[in-house]
Design a protein around this motif. Structure first.
Motif, PDB file in Angstrom:
ATOM      1  N   GLY A 130      39.747  19.189 -62.847  1.00 46.69           N
ATOM      2  CA  GLY A 130      41.044  19.686 -62.964  1.00 46.69           C
ATOM      3  C   GLY A 130      41.706  19.509 -61.519  1.00 46.69           C
ATOM      4  O   GLY A 130      43.067  19.227 -61.658  1.00 46.69           O
ATOM      5  N   ILE A 131      41.024  19.746 -60.527  1.00 48.29           N
ATOM      6  CA  ILE A 131      41.782  19.499 -59.398  1.00 48.29           C
ATOM      7  C   ILE A 131      41.937  18.128 -59.006  1.00 48.29           C
ATOM      8  O   ILE A 131      43.031  17.943 -58.351  1.00 48.29           O
ATOM      9  CB  ILE A 131      40.823  20.168 -57.974  1.00 48.29           C
ATOM     10  N   GLY A 132      41.166  17.510 -59.204  1.00 48.39           N
ATOM     11  CA  GLY A 132      41.424  15.715 -59.004  1.00 48.39           C
ATOM     12  C   GLY A 132      42.496  15.366 -60.000  1.00 48.39           C
ATOM     13  O   GLY A 132      43.706  14.482 -59.552  1.00 48.39           O
ATOM     14  N   VAL A 179      51.122  23.307 -50.288  1.00 48.35           N
ATOM     15  CA  VAL A 179      49.979  24.155 -49.719  1.00 48.35           C
ATOM     16  C   VAL A 179      48.876  24.003 -50.892  1.00 48.35           C
ATOM     17  O   VAL A 179      47.687  24.026 -50.537  1.00 48.35           O
ATOM     18  CB  VAL A 179      50.760  25.502 -49.808  1.00 48.35           C
ATOM     19  N   LEU A 180      49.263  23.800 -52.081  1.00 49.31           N
ATOM     20  CA  LEU A 180      48.237  23.625 -53.227  1.00 49.31           C
ATOM     21  C   LEU A 180      47.176  22.398 -53.004  1.00 49.31           C
ATOM     22  O   LEU A 180      45.957  22.435 -53.500  1.00 49.31           O
ATOM     23  CB  LEU A 180      48.560  23.660 -54.625  1.00 49.31           C
ATOM     24  N   ARG A 181      47.965  21.406 -52.425  1.00 52.76           N
ATOM     25  CA  ARG A 181      47.171  20.101 -52.299  1.00 52.76           C
ATOM     26  C   ARG A 181      46.074  20.337 -51.371  1.00 52.76           C
ATOM     27  O   ARG A 181      45.095  19.641 -51.327  1.00 52.76           O
ATOM     28  CB  ARG A 181      48.165  18.933 -51.876  1.00 52.76           C
ATOM     29  N   TRP A 182      45.949  21.347 -50.349  1.00 53.86           N
ATOM     30  CA  TRP A 182      44.884  21.497 -49.547  1.00 53.86           C
ATOM     31  C   TRP A 182      44.148  22.816 -49.840  1.00 53.86           C
ATOM     32  O   TRP A 182      43.060  22.991 -49.799  1.00 53.86           O
ATOM     33  CB  TRP A 182      45.213  21.790 -48.036  1.00 53.86           C
ATOM     34  N   PRO A 193      41.286  22.155 -52.967  1.00 55.77           N
ATOM     35  CA  PRO A 193      40.071  21.495 -52.544  1.00 55.77           C
ATOM     36  C   PRO A 193      39.089  22.385 -51.951  1.00 55.77           C
ATOM     37  O   PRO A 193      37.864  22.696 -52.043  1.00 55.77           O
ATOM     38  CB  PRO A 193      40.418  20.302 -51.779  1.00 55.77           C
ATOM     39  N   VAL A 194      39.612  23.468 -51.166  1.00 60.55           N
ATOM     40  CA  VAL A 194      38.929  24.362 -50.280  1.00 60.55           C
ATOM     41  C   VAL A 194      38.442  25.285 -51.432  1.00 60.55           C
ATOM     42  O   VAL A 194      37.378  25.835 -51.084  1.00 60.55           O
ATOM     43  CB  VAL A 194      39.895  25.150 -49.290  1.00 60.55           C
ATOM     44  N   LEU A 195      39.311  25.826 -52.336  1.00 61.98           N
ATOM     45  CA  LEU A 195      38.569  26.770 -53.297  1.00 61.98           C
ATOM     46  C   LEU A 195      37.693  26.191 -54.201  1.00 61.98           C
ATOM     47  O   LEU A 195      36.778  26.751 -54.443  1.00 61.98           O
ATOM     48  CB  LEU A 195      39.851  27.304 -54.045  1.00 61.98           C
ATOM     49  N   VAL A 203      33.827  27.795 -54.688  1.00 65.80           N
ATOM     50  CA  VAL A 203      33.594  28.024 -55.983  1.00 65.80           C
ATOM     51  C   VAL A 203      32.292  27.305 -56.286  1.00 65.80           C
ATOM     52  O   VAL A 203      31.384  27.977 -56.774  1.00 65.80           O
ATOM     53  CB  VAL A 203      34.546  27.727 -57.186  1.00 65.80           C
ATOM     54  N   ALA A 204      32.246  26.030 -55.750  1.00 62.73           N
ATOM     55  CA  ALA A 204      30.868  25.258 -56.075  1.00 62.73           C
ATOM     56  C   ALA A 204      29.666  25.948 -55.131  1.00 62.73           C
ATOM     57  O   ALA A 204      28.605  26.239 -55.673  1.00 62.73           O
ATOM     58  CB  ALA A 204      30.889  23.959 -55.595  1.00 62.73           C
ATOM     59  N   VAL A 205      30.051  26.300 -54.118  1.00 59.70           N
ATOM     60  CA  VAL A 205      29.050  26.714 -53.326  1.00 59.70           C
ATOM     61  C   VAL A 205      28.411  28.081 -53.795  1.00 59.70           C
ATOM     62  O   VAL A 205      27.159  28.554 -53.916  1.00 59.70           O
ATOM     63  CB  VAL A 205      29.536  27.299 -51.531  1.00 59.70           C
TER      64      VAL A 205
END
Length: 170
Positions: free
Chosen positions: A37-39, A55-58, A61-63, A67-69
């Motif tokens: 979804g991010i991609g 702002v959402l473009r950086w 990916p940080v979020l 979430v993955a961690v």
């Protein structure tokens, strides 16, 4: 005569360590879907779109990394420490949840059905879930991710004991 279940206390048994692997695999699947979804957002929404897009473009990916961690590295280990279960002479009970903990206790005399289920991922990890059902919608105890042979023995034992209690009541 039915005796009252013992007071709720720390259940004696934890889940097998393979449950950590199952939860981590579920986290990987969730993270992959999130990253797809991010991609898609990064690919199809131009950076020049204005508004909150830059702002959402950086931020996304940080979020996505956070979430993955949490879902792959942290949550499975915490769940393994928290999730516990026990079958006593009077009741079946389980403690679940890692952010919000839930204790569920079902007296043996209230058991109507005992089911063993195995989802696709559970089968890959050799695990199964025992569901102890009563007439009450709130009275179901699910003991998640037991080793399959343990789950089958627990279900057989609970069904036998529930039948004995019903026979004694008549």
């Amino acid at each position: 005569m039915t005796t009252a279940p013992s007071p709720v206390r720390e259940p004696a048994w934890s889940l097998p360590r393979s449950a950590i692997g199952l939860w981590a695999t579920e986290g990987v699947i969730g993270a992959v879907l999130l990253w797809l979804g991010i991609g898609a957002f990064l690919l199809f929404v131009p950076a020049s779109a204005g508004g909150p897009v830059p702002v959402l473009r950086w931020l996304l990916p940080v979020l996505g990394v956070l979430v993955a961690v949490v879902t792959i590295g942290i949550s499975p280990r915490i769940k393994h420490r928290v999730y516990r279960w026990e079958i006593t002479a009077e009741a079946a009970y389980a403690r679940t949840g890692w952010l919000t903990q839930t204790w569920t206790l079902v007296p043996i005399s209230r058991i109507q059905t005992v089911d063993v289920t195995r989802g696709v991922l559970q089968q890959l990890f050799g695990l199964a879930t025992v569901a102890v059902l009563t007439a009450s919608s709130q009275g179901t105890v699910r003991i998640w991710h037991l080793e399959h042979d343990v789950a089958q023995r627990v279900a057989d034992d609970l069904a036998r004991r529930a039948e004995l209690v019903r026979d004694q009541a008549t």
